[in-house]
Design an enzyme around this catalytic site. Structure first.
Site, PDB file in Angstrom:
ATOM      1  N   GLY A  47       0.859  -1.172   0.000  1.00  0.00           N
ATOM      2  CA  GLY A  47       0.000   0.000   0.000  1.00  0.00           C
ATOM      3  C   GLY A  47       0.891   1.216   0.000  1.00  0.00           C
ATOM      4  O   GLY A  47       1.887   1.263  -0.715  1.00  0.00           O
ATOM      5  N   GLU A  48       0.587   2.149   0.858  1.00  0.00           N
ATOM      6  CA  GLU A  48       1.402   3.358   0.960  1.00  0.00           C
ATOM      7  C   GLU A  48       1.989   3.377   2.375  1.00  0.00           C
ATOM      8  O   GLU A  48       1.254   3.590   3.345  1.00  0.00           O
ATOM      9  CB  GLU A  48       0.513   4.576   0.668  1.00  0.00           C
ATOM     10  N   CYS A  79       6.074  -5.482   0.423  1.00  0.00           N
ATOM     11  CA  CYS A  79       6.222  -4.169  -0.201  1.00  0.00           C
ATOM     12  C   CYS A  79       6.147  -3.035   0.831  1.00  0.00           C
ATOM     13  O   CYS A  79       7.084  -2.868   1.610  1.00  0.00           O
ATOM     14  CB  CYS A  79       5.216  -4.030  -1.336  1.00  0.00           C
ATOM     15  N   ARG A 106      12.883   3.574  -0.876  1.00  0.00           N
ATOM     16  CA  ARG A 106      11.515   3.494  -1.420  1.00  0.00           C
ATOM     17  C   ARG A 106      11.513   3.804  -2.914  1.00  0.00           C
ATOM     18  O   ARG A 106      12.274   4.652  -3.376  1.00  0.00           O
ATOM     19  CB  ARG A 106      10.596   4.486  -0.699  1.00  0.00           C
ATOM     20  N   ARG A 136       5.933  -0.341  -7.615  1.00  0.00           N
ATOM     21  CA  ARG A 136       6.645   0.762  -6.926  1.00  0.00           C
ATOM     22  C   ARG A 136       7.367   0.205  -5.692  1.00  0.00           C
ATOM     23  O   ARG A 136       7.237   0.710  -4.567  1.00  0.00           O
ATOM     24  CB  ARG A 136       5.673   1.882  -6.550  1.00  0.00           C
ATOM     25  N   HIS A 171       4.699  -8.718  -4.494  1.00  0.00           N
ATOM     26  CA  HIS A 171       3.327  -9.008  -4.049  1.00  0.00           C
ATOM     27  C   HIS A 171       2.904 -10.456  -4.328  1.00  0.00           C
ATOM     28  O   HIS A 171       2.216 -10.707  -5.320  1.00  0.00           O
ATOM     29  CB  HIS A 171       2.350  -8.066  -4.772  1.00  0.00           C
ATOM     30  N   GLU A 173       0.597 -12.089  -3.080  1.00  0.00           N
ATOM     31  CA  GLU A 173      -0.867 -12.246  -3.008  1.00  0.00           C
ATOM     32  C   GLU A 173      -1.538 -11.986  -4.359  1.00  0.00           C
ATOM     33  O   GLU A 173      -2.722 -12.243  -4.517  1.00  0.00           O
ATOM     34  CB  GLU A 173      -1.447 -11.326  -1.915  1.00  0.00           C
TER      35      GLU A 173
HETATM   36  N1  GLN Z   1       5.826   2.735  -2.956  1.00  0.00           N
HETATM   37  C1  GLN Z   1       5.077   2.332  -1.805  1.00  0.00           C
HETATM   38  C2  GLN Z   1       5.650   2.954  -0.535  1.00  0.00           C
HETATM   39  O1  GLN Z   1       6.663   3.539  -0.575  1.00  0.00           O
HETATM   40  C3  GLN Z   1       5.030   0.827  -1.679  1.00  0.00           C
HETATM   41  C4  GLN Z   1       4.284   0.249  -2.851  1.00  0.00           C
HETATM   42  C5  GLN Z   1       3.572  -1.039  -2.562  1.00  0.00           C
HETATM   43  O2  GLN Z   1       3.341  -1.426  -1.428  1.00  0.00           O
HETATM   44  N2  GLN Z   1       3.157  -1.691  -3.633  1.00  0.00           N
HETATM   45  O3  GLN Z   1       5.055   2.840   0.499  1.00  0.00           O
END
Ligand code: GLN
Length: 190
Positions: A47-48, A79, A106, A136, A171, A173
Site C-alpha cells: 500500500g502506501e 512491499c 523506497r 513501486r 506481491h 498475493e
Molecule cells: N511505494 C510504496 C511505498 O513507498 C510501496 C508500494 C507497494 O506497497 N506496492 O510505500
C-alpha cells in the site's frame, strides 16, 4: 487452528485475506490493538507505507505490535509492509516498526518501470520459479548479518527472513502461487 491477522488500515489487505482463507486458516482484520490480541501471526500488506505508518500511530497499534513481534509473533510484510518493518528508510523518517535489520530505498526501481514482473528463484521454496509482481517496490540496499536472503532479483534481496519476520518487496498475493504464504503459515506453525 491458527488465527492470522491482516493489518487492514490501508492497501491491498483484502487480497491477503482471500489467499489466507483459501489456505484454511481463520483470518481477522486488524484495525486496533484489541484485534491484535486475537492473532497468532500478522500480515502487513502493500500500500502506501507513509499512510500505514501514520495510521498505526494514530490508532495506537505501533508499540503493541512491535512488542508482539519482538516476543516472537510471526509477521509477513510485503512491499509497503517491508518498509514499515525496516530498521532504516533511506532519506526518510516516517513512522515505522524499525525491527527488520535492513535499509530500504523506497520506489527505487525507477519511475519508468514503477511496476513490472519477473521470475525469481528461491532454493528454499523449490525449483519452480516464482513470478514476482513489483509495484513501486522498495529496494533492499543494506542487509544485517542476521537476515537470511531467500530470493534475490538483479543481485538485490527481494525475499528475506529474520527469525520470525518474513518479508517480500513484491506481491505474492497477486499471483496464484501460494508457496510463500504457505511458508509463512509454517512459521506460525499451528
Ligand atoms: N511505494 C510504496 C511505498 O513507498 C510501496 C508500494 C507497494 O506497497 N506496492 O510505500
Amino acid at each position: 487452528m491458527a488465527t492470522i491477522g491482516v493489518l487492514s488500515l490501508q492497501g491491498d489487505f483484502a487480497k491477503h485475506e482471500y489467499v489466507l482463507k483459501h489456505l484454511g486458516v481463520r483470518v481477522v482484520k486488524v484495525r486496533s490493538k484489541g484485534d491484535l490480541e486475537e492473532v497468532n501471526g500478522l500480515v502487513i500488506p502493500g500500500g502506501e507505507s507513509t499512510t500505514i505508518g501514520k495510521l498505526l500511530k494514530r490508532f495506537d497499534i505501533l508499540e503493541d505490535l512491535k512488542e508482539r513481534i519482538e516476543k516472537g509473533m510471526p509477521v509477513f510484510g510485503t512491499c509497503a509492509g517491508m518498509i514499515i518493518l525496516a530498521k532504516e528508510i533511506e532519506g526518510d523518517n516516517q513512522p515505522k516498526l524499525g525491527i527488520l535489520d535492513i535499509t530500504v530505498a523506497r520506489n527505487a526501481y525507477g519511475r519508468q518501470i514503477e511496476s513490472f514482473e519477473a521470475d525469481i528463484f528461491s532454493p528454499f521454496l523449490g525449483t519452480k520459479p516464482i513470478r514476482a509482481v513489483f509495484i513501486r517496490a522498495p529496494q533492499v540496499v543494506r542487509i544485517g548479518k542476521d537476515v537470511e536472503i531467500l530470493a534475490s532479483f538483479e543481485e538485490k534481496p527481494v525475499l528475506i527472513q529474520q527469525k520470525n519476520i518474513l518479508s517480500a518487496s513484491f506481491h505474492p498475493e497477486l499471483t496464484e502461487d501460494r508457496r510463500i504464504h504457505k511458508y509463512f503459515l509454517s512459521l506460525v506453525g499451528k
